[in-house]
Design a protein around this motif. Sequence first.
Motif, PDB file in Angstrom:
ATOM      1  N   UNK A   1       0.650  -1.357   0.000  1.00 12.36           N
ATOM      2  CA  UNK A   1      -0.028   0.059  -0.050  1.00 12.36           C
ATOM      3  C   UNK A   1       0.904   1.250   0.064  1.00 12.36           C
ATOM      4  N   UNK A   2       1.774   1.261   0.497  1.00  9.32           N
ATOM      5  CA  UNK A   2       2.850   2.572   0.684  1.00  9.32           C
ATOM      6  C   UNK A   2       3.555   2.796  -0.692  1.00  9.32           C
ATOM      7  N   UNK A   3       3.981   1.753  -1.297  1.00  6.14           N
ATOM      8  CA  UNK A   3       4.306   1.879  -2.922  1.00  6.14           C
ATOM      9  C   UNK A   3       3.251   2.326  -3.849  1.00  6.14           C
TER      10      UNK A   3
ATOM     11  N   UNK B   1       3.562  12.451   2.838  1.00  4.55           N
ATOM     12  CA  UNK B   1       3.829  12.925   4.439  1.00  4.55           C
ATOM     13  C   UNK B   1       3.819  11.366   5.150  1.00  4.55           C
ATOM     14  N   UNK B   2       4.653  11.350   6.031  1.00  2.93           N
ATOM     15  CA  UNK B   2       4.652  10.017   7.084  1.00  2.93           C
ATOM     16  C   UNK B   2       4.645  10.466   8.209  1.00  2.93           C
TER      17      UNK B   2
ATOM     18  N   UNK C   1      -5.088   8.571  15.820  1.00  2.00           N
ATOM     19  CA  UNK C   1      -4.380   7.796  16.811  1.00  2.00           C
ATOM     20  C   UNK C   1      -3.574   6.761  16.482  1.00  2.00           C
ATOM     21  N   UNK C   2      -2.951   6.703  15.304  1.00  2.00           N
ATOM     22  CA  UNK C   2      -1.927   5.911  14.751  1.00  2.00           C
ATOM     23  C   UNK C   2      -0.946   6.477  13.773  1.00  2.00           C
ATOM     24  N   UNK C   3      -0.112   5.808  13.382  1.00  2.00           N
ATOM     25  CA  UNK C   3       0.874   6.272  12.270  1.00  2.00           C
ATOM     26  C   UNK C   3       0.276   6.250  11.021  1.00  2.00           C
ATOM     27  N   UNK C   4       0.841   6.898  10.049  1.00  2.00           N
ATOM     28  CA  UNK C   4       0.062   7.251   8.871  1.00  2.00           C
ATOM     29  C   UNK C   4       0.865   7.567   7.831  1.00  2.00           C
ATOM     30  N   UNK C   5       0.426   7.563   6.603  1.00  2.00           N
ATOM     31  CA  UNK C   5       0.830   8.203   5.319  1.00  2.00           C
ATOM     32  C   UNK C   5      -0.281   9.069   4.623  1.00  2.00           C
TER      33      UNK C   5
ATOM     34  N   UNK D   1      -4.995  14.068   0.026  1.00  2.00           N
ATOM     35  CA  UNK D   1      -6.187  13.692  -0.439  1.00  2.00           C
ATOM     36  C   UNK D   1      -6.502  12.025   0.035  1.00  2.00           C
ATOM     37  N   UNK D   2      -5.671  11.441   0.418  1.00  2.00           N
ATOM     38  CA  UNK D   2      -5.664  10.166   0.829  1.00  2.00           C
ATOM     39  C   UNK D   2      -4.798   9.668   1.848  1.00  2.00           C
ATOM     40  N   UNK D   3      -5.539   9.183   2.822  1.00  2.00           N
ATOM     41  CA  UNK D   3      -4.674   8.803   4.033  1.00  2.00           C
ATOM     42  C   UNK D   3      -4.372   7.058   4.204  1.00  2.00           C
ATOM     43  N   UNK D   4      -3.343   6.830   4.568  1.00  2.00           N
ATOM     44  CA  UNK D   4      -3.216   5.499   4.787  1.00  2.00           C
ATOM     45  C   UNK D   4      -2.892   5.159   6.250  1.00  2.00           C
ATOM     46  N   UNK D   5      -3.655   4.659   6.974  1.00  2.00           N
ATOM     47  CA  UNK D   5      -3.511   4.323   8.612  1.00  2.00           C
ATOM     48  C   UNK D   5      -2.703   3.122   8.769  1.00  2.00           C
ATOM     49  N   UNK D   6      -1.878   2.933   9.505  1.00  2.00           N
ATOM     50  CA  UNK D   6      -1.281   1.699   9.820  1.00  2.00           C
ATOM     51  C   UNK D   6      -1.427   1.494  11.239  1.00  2.00           C
TER      52      UNK D   6
END
Length: 173
Positions: A5-7, A18-19, A116-120, A125-130
Amino acid sequence: MAKHPVREGLGRARSSAVHLEMRDSYTPDDPEFARWRAGHRYHGDPERLPHWWGSWRDLVSETTARGVVMRRARIVSEPLTDYIRYEHDLTFANVAAGELVRWLPRRKAADIALPGTDLWMFDDSSVLFTYFSGVGEVIDREWRTEPAVVELVRAAFETVWERATPHEDYRPS
């Protein structure tokens, strides 16, 4: 095989990635971290980097060459945990690959409304929560695009970035 997902996010990014990292420990059973704890240090030498580093360096270089600004902010407890000291020792490579990295002591983040958690976040426009287990293993990831979620993340990251110290000036305590 599905793309990580990060790639995937970096591959689609057009202007920004941004991370935000907020944990004091990640993947405690990582063999490279164990090596570091046993005394291996990088000393700014790319030849001493872990074997996996090359693919990340290439991805960052390709992404930034397209004009995408990559920023990584780490909120950390001080004194630093061993894991964060390990990350600090390795961060010269992130910077050399093209990432901008800053560090914010947790005491300077107390009044920031944080997710509440780490993210990219990609292109605002889009957020990837881990999501992590208590010991720092990744257990799930989730994409979110709702405007309120994106705005929370954008505002939090920009506040953290403004207060944080650039990697080259940060001296761990």
